[in-house]
Write a protein that holds these residues in place. Structure first.
Motif: not given
Length: 405
Positions: A104, A127, A129-130, A134, A182
């Protein structure tokens, strides 16, 4: 104004490793390190397979529920595997944090104190939202690196430096944390749930039987704490049956195998006695001995009623069919009974009082019941006296004298 609920202390990797390590059955066996490596790879594969089935079969169970348990199992193997390869939990955690900061683009720093799962979750949360979109990519990355670890075999036999091994395992833990996120899960919660699960299955020296379910009921509504049940086979060849006798009084109906195959299911009531001994529960035995808890109508109808009896009989039959293909568990040791079977049994009693009994109690009930069953069906016995001691949670077998039959 609502009262604030204090947050529990963070779970450190060191504490998790110490607690989970008490259930490590590979630590002292030949090739244990390799078995842990294969076990970890198998759990990662199990995670992928379980998620596939949820989507393919459109199961009601959510991906999050499935992922949480599978990730917890993979975590157990990862921590045990790293320790077996000489990487302690603190080093594992440090390399995990370093991997996440690099990923990150955060500044790396040594930090102080024990690394906790909450620290790992905290970096990922910033982080998130990233991470959330995925999931498939992260699962693929987890599978790839897991495959690399298995491909190395025993890392101790390779020329990998200690820092290289620590970095490899740290990467795996970091990706496991990202996979958790996730699915909108926290690695700390998964680790806590995993500890609850493994102690429900393998309690070690801390396993303590819970109290009986009928302790606070009148004596005439309690299962007998000492119960000497005789199993007597009668009849002629190809037309035999079993009767049960308690203190000289016949109990229940005569039993046959009720099958085209002679498999001695006629002795199956011993399984209900085993449930009474190890679980303090058996609606079937309650009905046979007429000790249903009628003083509380809801308990009489729900816990001791027809549906509970059918469920218990269904469990006994289903396990019997499983055991019949496995020599009636003759070579199965405590702690080795199929986890999937125990989990399924536990789900079948969901909502009933016996749901409070952990899996290890079910395992003892099942294996002890089959131990006595194998004695009852021996050609030299064909029956016997089964002494149930609910106080000591034991079943004892004695052959019957011919005159007693």
């Amino acid at each position: 104004m609502p009262l604030a609920i204090p947050q529990r202390p963070p779970l450190s990797l060191a504490l998790y490793a110490t607690t989970a390590g008490e259930t490590d059955r590979f630590a002292k066996v030949p090739g244990g390190a390799s078995k842990l490596t294969f076990g970890f790879f198998g759990e990662v594969g199990g995670l992928l397979a379980a998620l596939k089935k949820v989507n393919r079969d459109q199961l009601l169970e959510s991906e999050t529920d499935v992922a949480g348990e599978e990730i917890g199992d993979a975590l157990w193997y990862l921590v045990a595997m790293s320790i077996a390869q000489g990487v302690n939990p603190q080093q594992l955690g440090r390399h995990c944090l370093a991997t996440l900061r690099k990923r990150f683009n955060e500044c790396d720093h040594d930090g102080q104190g024990e690394v906790s799962f909450r620290q790992i979750d905290g970096i990922i949360a910033v982080h998130n939202s990233d991470v959330a979109p995925r999931c498939v990519e992260l699962l693929s990355e987890l599978a790839r690196i897991s495959g690399e670890v298995v491909g190395h075999g025993d890392l101790n036999q390779l020329s990998l430096g200690h820092s290289t091994k620590a970095d490899l395992f740290g990467q795996l833990l970091a990706i496991l944390g990202l996979v958790c996120a996730s699915f909108l899960l926290k690695l700390e919660d998964v680790a806590q749930d995993n500890l609850v699960k493994i102690y429900g299955r393998w309690p070690g020296a801390s396993g303590t039987y819970r109290g009986t379910f009928d302790e606070n009921y009148p004596v005439h509504e309690r299962l007998p704490r000492i119960l000497p049940m005789e199993f007597i086979e009668r009849g002629v060849v190809d037309n035999t049956y079993v009767v049960q006798r308690l203190h000289g009084v016949h109990i229940g109906n005569r039993l046959t195998d009720n099958s085209n195959e002679n498999d001695d299911y006629r002795f199956h009531d011993v399984f209900h006695l085993a449930y009474a001994a190890h679980l303090g529960w058996s609606p079937v035995i309650r009905a046979l001995l007429k000790v249903k808890r009628k003083s509380v109508p809801a308990v009489d109808e729900n816990e001791d009623g027809a549906r509970a009896i059918i469920i218990e009989e269904g469990i006994a039959t289903w396990i019997f069919n499983h055991a019949k293909r496995r020599c009636f568990y003759e070579d199965v040791e405590q702690g080795k009974l199929d986890y999937g079977l125990l989990k399924q049994v536990h789900s079948m009693v969901s909502g009933y009082e016996v749901d409070a009994c952990p899996l290890w109690q079910w395992e003892r009930a099942i294996l002890d019941g089959f131990r006595i069953f194998r004695e009852l069906r021996k050609p030299c016995h064909r029956g016997g006296l089964v002494l149930v001691n609910m106080n000591d949670h034991t079943l004892t077998f004695q052959p019957l004298s011919r005159t007693a039959e």
